[in-house]
Motif scaffolding. Structure first.
Motif, mmCIF file in Angstrom:
data_model
loop_
_atom_site.group_PDB
_atom_site.id
_atom_site.type_symbol
_atom_site.label_atom_id
_atom_site.label_comp_id
_atom_site.label_asym_id
_atom_site.label_seq_id
_atom_site.Cartn_x
_atom_site.Cartn_y
_atom_site.Cartn_z
ATOM 1 N N ARG A 51 0.829 -1.209 0.000
ATOM 2 C CA ARG A 51 0.000 0.000 0.000
ATOM 3 C C ARG A 51 0.864 1.260 0.000
ATOM 4 N NH1 ARG A 51 -3.432 -3.654 3.017
ATOM 5 N NH2 ARG A 51 -2.324 -3.242 4.967
ATOM 6 N N LEU A 52 1.985 1.209 0.731
ATOM 7 C CA LEU A 52 2.911 2.339 0.727
ATOM 8 C C LEU A 52 3.419 2.628 -0.675
ATOM 9 C CD1 LEU A 52 4.741 4.451 2.131
ATOM 10 C CD2 LEU A 52 6.413 2.613 2.480
ATOM 11 N N LEU A 53 3.623 1.579 -1.460
ATOM 12 C CA LEU A 53 4.092 1.744 -2.834
ATOM 13 C C LEU A 53 3.202 2.728 -3.590
ATOM 14 C CD1 LEU A 53 6.076 0.525 -5.049
ATOM 15 C CD2 LEU A 53 4.206 -1.051 -5.583
ATOM 16 N N ILE A 54 1.898 2.617 -3.413
ATOM 17 C CA ILE A 54 0.934 3.478 -4.092
ATOM 18 C C ILE A 54 0.848 4.839 -3.421
ATOM 19 C CG2 ILE A 54 -1.480 3.708 -4.775
ATOM 20 C CD1 ILE A 54 0.053 1.494 -6.253
ATOM 21 N N ASP A 55 0.755 4.853 -2.104
ATOM 22 C CA ASP A 55 0.607 6.113 -1.377
ATOM 23 C C ASP A 55 1.803 7.029 -1.575
ATOM 24 O OD1 ASP A 55 -1.767 5.088 -0.463
ATOM 25 O OD2 ASP A 55 -1.048 4.638 1.558
ATOM 26 N N ALA A 56 3.004 6.461 -1.514
ATOM 27 C CA ALA A 56 4.212 7.270 -1.637
ATOM 28 C C ALA A 56 4.338 7.841 -3.044
ATOM 29 C CB ALA A 56 5.441 6.434 -1.286
ATOM 30 N N ALA A 57 3.955 7.067 -4.052
ATOM 31 C CA ALA A 57 4.005 7.569 -5.424
ATOM 32 C C ALA A 57 3.050 8.737 -5.608
ATOM 33 C CB ALA A 57 3.676 6.447 -6.402
ATOM 34 N N LEU A 58 1.835 8.608 -5.090
ATOM 35 C CA LEU A 58 0.864 9.687 -5.224
ATOM 36 C C LEU A 58 1.322 10.935 -4.486
ATOM 37 C CD1 LEU A 58 -1.877 10.523 -6.362
ATOM 38 C CD2 LEU A 58 -2.933 9.656 -4.254
ATOM 39 N N ALA A 59 1.877 10.752 -3.291
ATOM 40 C CA ALA A 59 2.340 11.890 -2.503
ATOM 41 C C ALA A 59 3.503 12.615 -3.170
ATOM 42 C CB ALA A 59 2.749 11.425 -1.102
ATOM 43 N N ALA A 60 4.297 11.898 -3.973
ATOM 44 C CA ALA A 60 5.464 12.500 -4.617
ATOM 45 C C ALA A 60 5.101 13.278 -5.880
ATOM 46 C CB ALA A 60 6.485 11.418 -4.962
ATOM 47 N N LEU A 61 3.894 13.092 -6.390
ATOM 48 C CA LEU A 61 3.477 13.806 -7.591
ATOM 49 C C LEU A 61 3.113 15.245 -7.260
ATOM 50 C CD1 LEU A 61 1.216 11.115 -9.319
ATOM 51 C CD2 LEU A 61 3.366 12.043 -10.208
ATOM 52 N N PRO A 62 3.241 16.155 -8.228
ATOM 53 C CA PRO A 62 2.810 17.535 -7.990
ATOM 54 C C PRO A 62 1.354 17.583 -7.549
ATOM 55 C CG PRO A 62 4.037 17.373 -10.047
ATOM 56 C CD PRO A 62 3.820 15.969 -9.575
ATOM 57 N N ALA A 63 1.071 18.437 -6.576
ATOM 58 C CA ALA A 63 -0.286 18.485 -6.008
ATOM 59 C C ALA A 63 -1.334 18.890 -7.030
ATOM 60 C CB ALA A 63 -0.307 19.439 -4.823
ATOM 61 N N ASP A 64 -0.913 19.613 -8.071
ATOM 62 C CA ASP A 64 -1.886 20.072 -9.068
ATOM 63 C C ASP A 64 -2.054 19.096 -10.236
ATOM 64 O OD1 ASP A 64 0.573 20.390 -10.226
ATOM 65 O OD2 ASP A 64 0.276 22.473 -10.834
ATOM 66 N N ARG A 65 -1.424 17.919 -10.142
ATOM 67 C CA ARG A 65 -1.563 16.930 -11.213
ATOM 68 C C ARG A 65 -2.989 16.361 -11.175
ATOM 69 N NH1 ARG A 65 2.559 14.183 -14.240
ATOM 70 N NH2 ARG A 65 3.763 15.975 -13.502
ATOM 71 N N THR A 66 -3.719 16.534 -12.258
ATOM 72 C CA THR A 66 -5.125 16.133 -12.309
ATOM 73 C C THR A 66 -5.264 14.706 -12.823
ATOM 74 O OG1 THR A 66 -5.802 18.411 -12.727
ATOM 75 C CG2 THR A 66 -7.400 16.696 -13.233
ATOM 76 N N ALA A 67 -5.988 13.872 -12.083
ATOM 77 C CA ALA A 67 -6.270 12.482 -12.472
ATOM 78 C C ALA A 67 -5.035 11.784 -13.015
ATOM 79 C CB ALA A 67 -7.404 12.436 -13.491
ATOM 80 N N PRO A 68 -3.964 11.688 -12.220
ATOM 81 C CA PRO A 68 -2.734 11.059 -12.716
ATOM 82 C C PRO A 68 -2.943 9.589 -13.046
ATOM 83 C CG PRO A 68 -2.627 11.358 -10.340
ATOM 84 C CD PRO A 68 -3.852 12.084 -10.813
ATOM 85 N N SER A 69 -2.204 9.123 -14.035
ATOM 86 C CA SER A 69 -2.263 7.717 -14.440
ATOM 87 C C SER A 69 -1.162 6.942 -13.730
ATOM 88 C CB SER A 69 -2.091 7.590 -15.949
ATOM 89 O OG SER A 69 -0.874 8.177 -16.366
ATOM 90 N N VAL A 70 -1.425 5.671 -13.464
ATOM 91 C CA VAL A 70 -0.444 4.829 -12.780
ATOM 92 C C VAL A 70 -0.374 3.465 -13.454
ATOM 93 C CG1 VAL A 70 -2.154 4.103 -11.043
ATOM 94 C CG2 VAL A 70 0.287 3.827 -10.573
#
Length: 228
Positions: A51-70
């Motif tokens: 779960r950290l794998l996903i959470d940490a990736a999202l947290a590292a993205l720019p806050a204004d990134r809209t609907a990021p793809s993974v």
């Protein structure tokens, strides 16, 4: 005489021989285990680091990134996919899994109880393909790559997977990221050598987050950014 009926004795539910060797699904008490070529890969007993794998990736993205793809590399027991599908900020969620047996266990087997809702999410898609081959041939780009392949860069069960962590493999990962995108790599142990390999491949912001385990060295997630 040992009690053969103990609840912690594993029971084999399915065994498949595929192009990359043998994969086995076992049940141990209330948990499921995946074994590849005789080596333990993962089970459903915890899942914090997945779960950290996903959470940490999202947290590292720019806050204004809209609907990021993974792109999630490896379906495993489904914890990373379930975490991504539970987060409304994610846009497209793609899972690459080359073992058809594992896909089947999630679609119509015991692991469907874990991942069924996430697989039904309209944002989710499954790529039944080898991740290394896909990264080297596709022109698709993602805002985040979350890779959980074998036991990490320093301990691969399938020899072919070592190329993912090679200079060429990391270059492919970087090329598949959008500018500002993040690479997150799960590992069964910390690796200073892998951190340096990420820097050598042109990644910035390289760091490692640890998850303590009951015994031995902690699980980790290596994080790296494509800043250009």
């Amino acid at each position: 005489m040992p009690d053969v009926h103990r609840s912690d004795a594993p029971v084999t539910l399915d065994r498949r021989e595929g192009p990359y060797g043998e994969v086995v699904l076992r049940e141990r008490g209330d948990d499921f285990e995946i074994i590849a070529n005789g080596c333990f890969l993962m089970d459903t007993s915890d899942g914090r680091s997945e779960r950290l794998l996903i959470d940490a990736a999202l947290a590292a993205l720019p806050a204004d990134r809209t609907a990021p793809s993974v792109l999630i590399g490896g379906l495993g027991v489904g914890f990373s996919l379930v975490r991504a599908a539970a987060e409304p900020r994610w846009g497209r969620i793609v899972v690459a899994e080359r073992e058809q047996a594992i896909v089947d266990w999630h679609l119509e087997g015991p692991l469907a109880a874990i991942s069924g809702a996430a697989l039904a999410d309209p944002r989710t898609g499954i790529l039944p393909t080898d991740l290394v081959e896909y990264l080297g041939t596709t022109t698709d780009r993602y805002d985040a790559l979350c890779l959980d392949i074998d036991n990490g860069p320093d301990w691969t069960v399938t020899e072919d997977n070592t190329s993912l962590y090679s200079p060429a493999g990391l270059a492919d990962c970087r090329e598949r990221l959008t500018p500002g995108g993040v690479l997150a790599v799960w590992s069964a142990q910390p690796s200073a050598d892998f951190e340096q390999a990420l820097r050598n491949a042109g990644f910035d912001g390289v760091r490692t987050e640890e998850i303590a385990v009951a015994r031995g060295v902690p699980d980790v997630v290596h994080l790296a950014l494509r800043t250009d």
